[in-house]
Design an enzyme around this catalytic site. Structure first.
Site, PDB file in Angstrom:
ATOM      1  N   ASN A  22       0.840  -1.215   0.000  1.00  0.00           N
ATOM      2  CA  ASN A  22       0.000   0.000   0.000  1.00  0.00           C
ATOM      3  C   ASN A  22       0.868   1.255   0.000  1.00  0.00           C
ATOM      4  OD1 ASN A  22      -3.023  -0.405   0.124  1.00  0.00           O
ATOM      5  ND2 ASN A  22      -2.358  -1.890   1.661  1.00  0.00           N
ATOM      6  N   HIS A 114      -8.190  -0.940   6.111  1.00  0.00           N
ATOM      7  CA  HIS A 114      -8.448  -2.170   6.865  1.00  0.00           C
ATOM      8  C   HIS A 114      -9.013  -3.236   5.919  1.00  0.00           C
ATOM      9  CE1 HIS A 114      -9.231  -4.582  10.405  1.00  0.00           C
ATOM     10  NE2 HIS A 114     -10.418  -4.869   9.907  1.00  0.00           N
TER      11      HIS A 114
HETATM   12  C1  GAR Z   1      -3.161  -4.797   4.177  1.00  0.00           C
HETATM   13  O1  GAR Z   1      -4.051  -5.796   3.773  1.00  0.00           O
HETATM   14  C2  GAR Z   1      -3.814  -3.874   5.184  1.00  0.00           C
HETATM   15  O2  GAR Z   1      -5.163  -3.631   4.927  1.00  0.00           O
HETATM   16  C3  GAR Z   1      -3.638  -4.676   6.441  1.00  0.00           C
HETATM   17  O3  GAR Z   1      -2.344  -5.219   6.357  1.00  0.00           O
HETATM   18  C4  GAR Z   1      -1.996  -5.396   4.977  1.00  0.00           C
HETATM   19  C5  GAR Z   1      -0.679  -4.685   4.716  1.00  0.00           C
HETATM   20  O4  GAR Z   1      -0.206  -4.944   3.428  1.00  0.00           O
HETATM   21  N1  GAR Z   1      -3.808  -3.862   7.591  1.00  0.00           N
HETATM   22  C6  GAR Z   1      -4.293  -4.310   8.729  1.00  0.00           C
HETATM   23  O5  GAR Z   1      -4.630  -5.451   8.917  1.00  0.00           O
HETATM   24  C7  GAR Z   1      -4.397  -3.261   9.830  1.00  0.00           C
HETATM   25  N2  GAR Z   1      -5.180  -3.722  10.897  1.00  0.00           N
HETATM   26  P1  GAR Z   1       0.971  -4.052   2.808  1.00  0.00           P
HETATM   27  O6  GAR Z   1       2.071  -3.969   3.873  1.00  0.00           O
HETATM   28  O7  GAR Z   1       1.431  -4.826   1.608  1.00  0.00           O
HETATM   29  O8  GAR Z   1       0.413  -2.705   2.478  1.00  0.00           O
END
Ligand code: GAR
Length: 193
Positions: A22, A114
């Site tokens: 992200n 989220h």
């Molecule tokens: C994503 O799916 C985000 O929505 C989630 O962690 C992942 C991070 O992916 N966040 C949570 O669960 C927060 N409670 P990334 O590091 O590849 O962006």
């Protein structure tokens, strides 16, 4: 693709704990002319976070903050935000819960993404829980952070269909792909008023 110089944009810090996909999508978005934000700072609680490489690639300042003592950690972060004149914080896979004190002391907006259709499945293991409940859809949500976990005002959501063959991993992948589009869209929505 039109690139802008990043001047006069809303100075943004992205907080990560892991892969940072992200973060990567937000950095790419921030370079577009239409983006109201620039990414000026990356904060992590995890010195091994893979996402830190995006800071190196795109020459964005990175700060690794040890969270053994949360109070001390948050004080350090607030100082960094102030020093860098940060106006917006985007939590992007940041796996620490910020205190009420931090949230009220930061004089800007804090957003979070989220991996569920809030208010369903606050907290962890969202994909597993959606599958166990035999939900037909799951998805992702961008919301404003308040002092209650995953409970602030919802900005945007995207629904993703759950197939019979889905596993927590396959669902996570499908939803993550949507997250990369949803976060920029939500930022555009907030700042196009
Ligand atoms: C994503 O799916 C985000 O929505 C989630 O962690 C992942 C991070 O992916 N966040 C949570 O669960 C927060 N409670 P990334 O590091 O590849 O962006």
């Amino acid at each position: 693709m039109v690139l802008s110089t990043g001047t006069n944009k809303i100075k943004t810090a992205v907080f990560i704990s892991g892969t940072g996909s992200n973060l990567e999508s937000l950095i790419k978005f921030s370079k577009l002319n239409k983006s109201p934000i620039s990414i000026n700072l990356i904060i992590t609680n995890n010195k091994l976070a893979k996402g830190l490489k995006h800071g190196t690639i795109f020459k964005i300042q990175k700060k690794i903050i040890n969270f053994t003592n949360k109070n001390v950690a948050e004080k350090k972060i607030l100082l960094e935000l102030k020093k860098n004149k940060i106006e917006l914080v985007c939590l992007a896979g940041f796996m620490k819960i910020l205190s009420k004190n931090f949230i009220t002391n930061f004089k800007g907006k804090i957003l979070n993404i989220h991996p569920s259709l809030l208010p369903k499945y606050k907290g962890l293991n969202t994909h597993q829980r959606a599958l166990e409940n035999k939900d037909k859809y799951s998805g992702c949500t961008v919301h404003i952070v308040n002092s209650k976990l995953d409970s602030g005002k919802i900005i945007l959501q995207k629904r993703v269909k759950i197939l019979k063959k889905d596993t927590p991993d396959s669902l996570a992948k499908k939803i993550l792909a949507q997250e990369h589009k949803l976060y920029p869209k939500a930022i555009l929505k907030i700042f196009s008023l």
